[in-house]
Scaffold this motif. Structure first.
Motif, mmCIF file in Angstrom:
data_model
loop_
_atom_site.group_PDB
_atom_site.id
_atom_site.type_symbol
_atom_site.label_atom_id
_atom_site.label_comp_id
_atom_site.label_asym_id
_atom_site.label_seq_id
_atom_site.Cartn_x
_atom_site.Cartn_y
_atom_site.Cartn_z
ATOM 1 N N THR A 1 0.746 -1.042 0.061
ATOM 2 C CA THR A 1 0.122 0.214 0.367
ATOM 3 C C THR A 1 1.085 1.092 -0.189
ATOM 4 O OG1 THR A 1 -0.291 0.171 2.504
ATOM 5 C CG2 THR A 1 -2.042 -1.492 1.302
ATOM 6 N N ALA A 2 0.577 2.513 -0.467
ATOM 7 C CA ALA A 2 1.169 3.582 -0.068
ATOM 8 C C ALA A 2 0.743 3.798 1.245
ATOM 9 C CB ALA A 2 0.208 4.914 -0.827
ATOM 10 N N TYR A 3 0.698 3.682 2.028
ATOM 11 C CA TYR A 3 1.188 4.008 3.431
ATOM 12 C C TYR A 3 2.260 2.792 3.958
ATOM 13 C CZ TYR A 3 -3.600 6.127 4.681
ATOM 14 O OH TYR A 3 -4.890 7.007 4.195
ATOM 15 N N GLY A 4 2.701 2.117 3.570
ATOM 16 C CA GLY A 4 3.621 1.018 3.601
ATOM 17 C C GLY A 4 4.489 2.048 3.274
ATOM 18 N N GLU A 5 4.443 2.476 2.068
ATOM 19 C CA GLU A 5 5.684 3.136 1.234
ATOM 20 C C GLU A 5 6.306 4.034 2.320
ATOM 21 O OE1 GLU A 5 8.002 1.894 -1.190
ATOM 22 O OE2 GLU A 5 6.086 0.023 -1.169
ATOM 23 N N VAL A 6 4.923 4.872 2.334
ATOM 24 C CA VAL A 6 5.236 6.071 3.488
ATOM 25 C C VAL A 6 6.193 6.201 4.754
ATOM 26 C CG1 VAL A 6 4.375 8.073 4.746
ATOM 27 C CG2 VAL A 6 3.790 7.446 2.005
ATOM 28 N N GLY A 7 5.103 4.529 5.004
ATOM 29 C CA GLY A 7 5.780 4.172 6.911
ATOM 30 C C GLY A 7 7.860 3.042 6.179
ATOM 31 N N LEU A 8 8.314 2.610 5.524
ATOM 32 C CA LEU A 8 9.182 2.364 4.967
ATOM 33 C C LEU A 8 10.339 4.413 4.990
ATOM 34 C CD1 LEU A 8 8.550 -0.049 2.441
ATOM 35 C CD2 LEU A 8 9.601 0.010 4.777
ATOM 36 N N LEU A 9 9.758 4.887 3.906
ATOM 37 C CA LEU A 9 10.425 5.938 4.015
ATOM 38 C C LEU A 9 10.728 6.899 5.285
ATOM 39 C CD1 LEU A 9 11.510 7.775 1.885
ATOM 40 C CD2 LEU A 9 9.202 9.276 1.480
ATOM 41 N N ALA A 10 9.808 7.078 5.720
ATOM 42 C CA ALA A 10 9.576 8.049 7.107
ATOM 43 C C ALA A 10 10.300 7.010 8.050
ATOM 44 C CB ALA A 10 8.454 8.027 7.552
ATOM 45 N N GLY A 11 10.702 5.880 8.016
ATOM 46 C CA GLY A 11 12.004 4.773 8.994
ATOM 47 C C GLY A 11 13.409 4.977 8.718
ATOM 48 N N ASP A 12 13.469 5.446 7.289
ATOM 49 C CA ASP A 12 15.145 5.593 6.881
ATOM 50 C C ASP A 12 15.383 7.089 6.951
ATOM 51 O OD1 ASP A 12 14.989 3.111 5.654
ATOM 52 O OD2 ASP A 12 14.380 4.336 3.715
ATOM 53 N N VAL A 13 14.294 8.124 7.016
ATOM 54 C CA VAL A 13 14.272 9.868 7.173
ATOM 55 C C VAL A 13 14.787 9.219 8.315
ATOM 56 C CG1 VAL A 13 13.124 11.122 7.014
ATOM 57 C CG2 VAL A 13 12.966 10.187 5.183
ATOM 58 N N LEU A 14 13.860 9.067 9.558
ATOM 59 C CA LEU A 14 14.392 8.605 11.054
ATOM 60 C C LEU A 14 15.880 8.450 11.092
ATOM 61 C CD1 LEU A 14 11.175 8.193 12.474
ATOM 62 C CD2 LEU A 14 11.733 10.150 12.400
ATOM 63 N N PHE A 15 16.359 7.320 10.709
ATOM 64 C CA PHE A 15 17.306 6.808 10.613
ATOM 65 C C PHE A 15 18.622 8.039 10.514
ATOM 66 C CE2 PHE A 15 21.063 4.738 8.706
ATOM 67 C CZ PHE A 15 21.624 3.999 9.760
ATOM 68 N N TRP A 16 18.175 8.710 9.171
ATOM 69 C CA TRP A 16 19.055 9.525 8.767
ATOM 70 C C TRP A 16 19.367 10.999 9.595
ATOM 71 C CZ3 TRP A 16 23.740 8.505 6.657
ATOM 72 C CH2 TRP A 16 23.867 6.631 5.676
ATOM 73 N N LEU A 17 18.685 11.189 10.332
ATOM 74 C CA LEU A 17 18.260 11.783 11.725
ATOM 75 C C LEU A 17 18.747 11.789 12.848
ATOM 76 C CD1 LEU A 17 16.853 14.246 11.309
ATOM 77 C CD2 LEU A 17 14.594 13.032 13.313
ATOM 78 N N MET A 18 18.419 10.337 12.573
ATOM 79 C CA MET A 18 19.113 10.448 13.654
ATOM 80 C C MET A 18 20.710 10.561 13.389
ATOM 81 S SD MET A 18 19.427 6.583 16.247
ATOM 82 C CE MET A 18 19.679 5.690 14.306
ATOM 83 N N ILE A 19 21.008 9.961 12.831
ATOM 84 C CA ILE A 19 22.719 9.627 12.996
ATOM 85 C C ILE A 19 23.215 11.049 12.240
ATOM 86 C CG2 ILE A 19 24.496 8.736 10.738
ATOM 87 C CD1 ILE A 19 23.061 6.753 13.003
ATOM 88 N N LEU A 20 22.723 11.946 11.308
ATOM 89 C CA LEU A 20 23.299 12.960 10.428
ATOM 90 C C LEU A 20 23.357 13.930 12.259
ATOM 91 C CD1 LEU A 20 22.232 13.323 6.847
ATOM 92 C CD2 LEU A 20 24.626 12.723 8.154
ATOM 93 N N GLY A 21 21.531 14.345 12.720
ATOM 94 C CA GLY A 21 21.173 15.461 13.828
ATOM 95 C C GLY A 21 22.387 15.082 14.958
ATOM 96 N N ALA A 22 22.646 13.898 14.960
ATOM 97 C CA ALA A 22 23.658 14.181 16.367
ATOM 98 C C ALA A 22 24.750 14.778 15.993
ATOM 99 C CB ALA A 22 24.000 12.452 17.073
ATOM 100 N N LEU A 23 25.497 13.686 14.386
ATOM 101 C CA LEU A 23 27.175 14.034 13.788
ATOM 102 C C LEU A 23 26.805 15.952 13.555
ATOM 103 C CD1 LEU A 23 29.302 12.518 12.692
ATOM 104 C CD2 LEU A 23 28.182 13.125 10.506
ATOM 105 N N THR A 24 26.133 16.507 13.697
ATOM 106 C CA THR A 24 26.373 17.674 13.391
ATOM 107 C C THR A 24 26.024 18.234 14.304
ATOM 108 O OG1 THR A 24 24.203 17.714 11.535
ATOM 109 C CG2 THR A 24 24.408 19.627 12.512
#
Length: 94
Positions: free
Chosen positions: A46-69
């Motif tokens: 579903t489209a909601y599942g794709e949005v969920g996967l995208l949100a998970g990837d975005v939050l992973f990179w927010l975790m890494i790049l936010g702390a690094l910054t």
């Protein structure tokens, strides 16, 4: 410095909790497997599942790049700026 640490910690915490949540929903086929959060997504139709996967990837990179910054890049840029400003003051005094 404590302000930057807390901003980085907040981004690390929010990103990590979001990544774990979306990873648990979409990337964990069984809780008895060793690798849970890094499995490829299965059965997302579903489209909601794709949005969920995208949100998970975005939050992973927010975790890494936010702390690094906030923990590395901003303090390093401030120390570099202070070092360059000290060099300009020494040159102006002579």
């Amino acid at each position: 410095m404590a302000d930057e640490f807390m901003k980085g910690f907040a981004l690390f915490t929010i990103g990590g909790l979001g990544w774990i949540t979306f990873g648990g929903w979409y990337r964990t086929p069984s809780y008895y497997q060793v690798s849970q959060l890094v499995n490829p997504a299965e059965g997302v139709n579903t489209a909601y599942g794709e949005v969920g996967l995208l949100a998970g990837d975005v939050l992973f990179w927010l975790m890494i790049l936010g702390a690094l910054t906030f923990w590395v890049l901003i303090p390093a840029s401030r120390q570099l700026r202070d070092a360059l400003d000290d060099g300009d003051d020494d040159a102006a005094a002579n």
